[in-house]
Scaffold this motif. Structure first.
Motif, PDB file in Angstrom:
ATOM      1  N   ASP A 104      -1.356   7.707   4.142  1.00 13.28           N
ATOM      2  CA  ASP A 104      -2.524   8.494   4.527  1.00 13.28           C
ATOM      3  C   ASP A 104      -3.398   8.816   3.322  1.00 13.28           C
ATOM      4  O   ASP A 104      -4.622   8.838   3.416  1.00 13.28           O
ATOM      5  CB  ASP A 104      -2.086   9.789   5.215  1.00 13.28           C
ATOM      6  N   LEU A 105      -2.768   9.075   2.192  1.00  9.35           N
ATOM      7  CA  LEU A 105      -3.512   9.388   0.976  1.00  9.35           C
ATOM      8  C   LEU A 105      -4.220   8.155   0.419  1.00  9.35           C
ATOM      9  O   LEU A 105      -5.368   8.237  -0.017  1.00  9.35           O
ATOM     10  CB  LEU A 105      -2.576   9.975  -0.083  1.00  9.35           C
ATOM     11  N   LEU A 106      -3.541   7.011   0.451  1.00  9.19           N
ATOM     12  CA  LEU A 106      -4.111   5.792  -0.116  1.00  9.19           C
ATOM     13  C   LEU A 106      -5.208   5.201   0.762  1.00  9.19           C
ATOM     14  O   LEU A 106      -6.130   4.559   0.266  1.00  9.19           O
ATOM     15  CB  LEU A 106      -3.021   4.739  -0.336  1.00  9.19           C
ATOM     16  N   GLY A 107      -5.098   5.404   2.079  1.00 10.41           N
ATOM     17  CA  GLY A 107      -6.118   4.884   2.983  1.00 10.41           C
ATOM     18  C   GLY A 107      -6.279   3.377   2.851  1.00 10.41           C
ATOM     19  O   GLY A 107      -5.316   2.627   2.989  1.00 10.41           O
ATOM     20  N   PRO A 108      -7.496   2.894   2.562  1.00 15.53           N
ATOM     21  CA  PRO A 108      -7.724   1.443   2.489  1.00 15.53           C
ATOM     22  C   PRO A 108      -7.011   0.755   1.333  1.00 15.53           C
ATOM     23  O   PRO A 108      -6.959  -0.472   1.284  1.00 15.53           O
ATOM     24  CB  PRO A 108      -9.245   1.334   2.340  1.00 15.53           C
ATOM     25  N   HIS A 109      -6.448   1.532   0.416  1.00 12.02           N
ATOM     26  CA  HIS A 109      -5.683   0.949  -0.685  1.00 12.02           C
ATOM     27  C   HIS A 109      -4.212   0.719  -0.313  1.00 12.02           C
ATOM     28  O   HIS A 109      -3.441   0.229  -1.134  1.00 12.02           O
ATOM     29  CB  HIS A 109      -5.741   1.853  -1.921  1.00 12.02           C
ATOM     30  N   MET A 110      -3.833   1.069   0.906  1.00 13.93           N
ATOM     31  CA  MET A 110      -2.435   0.968   1.319  1.00 13.93           C
ATOM     32  C   MET A 110      -2.119  -0.387   1.932  1.00 13.93           C
ATOM     33  O   MET A 110      -2.842  -0.864   2.803  1.00 13.93           O
ATOM     34  CB  MET A 110      -2.097   2.073   2.332  1.00 13.93           C
ATOM     35  N   GLY A 111      -1.022  -0.977   1.480  1.00 14.11           N
ATOM     36  CA  GLY A 111      -0.537  -2.216   2.057  1.00 14.11           C
ATOM     37  C   GLY A 111       0.665  -1.965   2.950  1.00 14.11           C
ATOM     38  O   GLY A 111       0.523  -1.523   4.080  1.00 14.11           O
ATOM     39  N   CYS A 112       1.857  -2.204   2.425  1.00 14.07           N
ATOM     40  CA  CYS A 112       3.094  -2.067   3.205  1.00 14.07           C
ATOM     41  C   CYS A 112       4.036  -1.067   2.550  1.00 14.07           C
ATOM     42  O   CYS A 112       3.924  -0.763   1.363  1.00 14.07           O
ATOM     43  CB  CYS A 112       3.830  -3.409   3.288  1.00 14.07           C
TER      44      CYS A 112
END
Length: 264
Positions: free
Chosen positions: A121-129
């Protein structure tokens, strides 16, 4: 992290999977980016360590973070990942803390898994797996399979990496498909050498063929995987090289990217 997660849920913020750019469905990178022995080989000898990530992000668009496996990250740590990504369209895959996978072995960890999930949730679009790596001593049983799937937050993009060959069976594959869980295909000593697809995404970790972390993959060996990737017709590909010795991970990740038509 627990209190932050609870507050985040109270605020009504979405837990939906991050939206990836439709044109960026191939994610190839390394397992970790901060290795002292890469200085002089990948990182210029005179480049200060504070600039290493920027150097890495200029050549790869994703990394598998291993540090969270050893130390549970704080909200401030996650915010630092966002800052270092800056304006780069960069994606992190996060290895889940060993407290969940190795110490508790996914028994009674549902709250911990939810807490760790705040990272997405914090990373948003930077989150992968989220990568859940289980130890070699963790052999397949029907009860353990049920336990794993019962602990996961299936709103997340979950990858399970097994280190014992007993998990390579159709009962596991079918159960993963029903829940959208991604089975981690491994190139590693004494593990089945095949690509397993249980979701729209496929995930591959390259550890080495005969020796862990120190194998330099040949073009022929990588071409086999490139063909498997193409034949899988996966919507999204995640591939990370964990053979950091002598900087092989960098060389091999670039080579695979070229073979699958995604030059760095």
């Amino acid at each position: 992290m627990h209190l932050a997660r609870v507050e985040n849920e109270r605020s009504g913020k979405s837990k939906a999977l991050p939206i990836q750019d439709e044109k960026a469905q191939l994610h190839v990178g390394c397992s970790g980016w901060f290795y002292w022995h890469w200085r002089g080989a990948f990182y210029p000898a005179d480049l200060p360590t504070r600039s290493w990530f920027r150097h890495y992000a200029g050549r790869f668009k994703t990394v598998e973070l291993n540090a969270p496996f050893y130390s549970w990250p704080t909200v401030a740590t996650v915010e630092s990942w966002i800052r270092q990504a800056g304006r780069h369209r960069f994606v992190y895959t996060v290895k889940v803390c060993e407290l969940i996978t190795h110490i508790k072995r996914l028994a009674g960890t549902r709250t911990l898994v939810r807490d760790f999930g705040l990272i997405a949730d914090l990373l948003g679009p930077h989150m992968g797996c989220f990568l859940f790596q289980l130890p070699p001593s963790f052999h397949y049983t029907p009860a353990r399979l049920k336990r794993i799937l019962g602990q996961l937050d299936h709103q997340r993009r979950n990858v399970i990496e097994f280190r014992h060959k007993s998990w390579w069976n159709y009962t596991v594959y079918n159960a993963f498909r029903k829940t959208g869980t991604i089975f981690c295909s491994c190139s590693g000593p004494r593990l089945p050498d095949e690509l397993i697809k249980t979701a729209d995404d496929i995930y591959i970790r390259f550890h080495g063929v005969k020796k862990w972390y120190r194998h330099n993959y040949t073009i022929g060996e990588l071409d086999v995987w490139a063909k498997r990737i193409a034949e899988s017709e996966a919507k999204t590909v995640w591939a990370y090289f964990n053979n950091d010795r002598d900087g092989y991970a960098i060389k091999n990740a670039r080579a695979l990217s070229r073979l699958i038509g995604h030059p760095d």
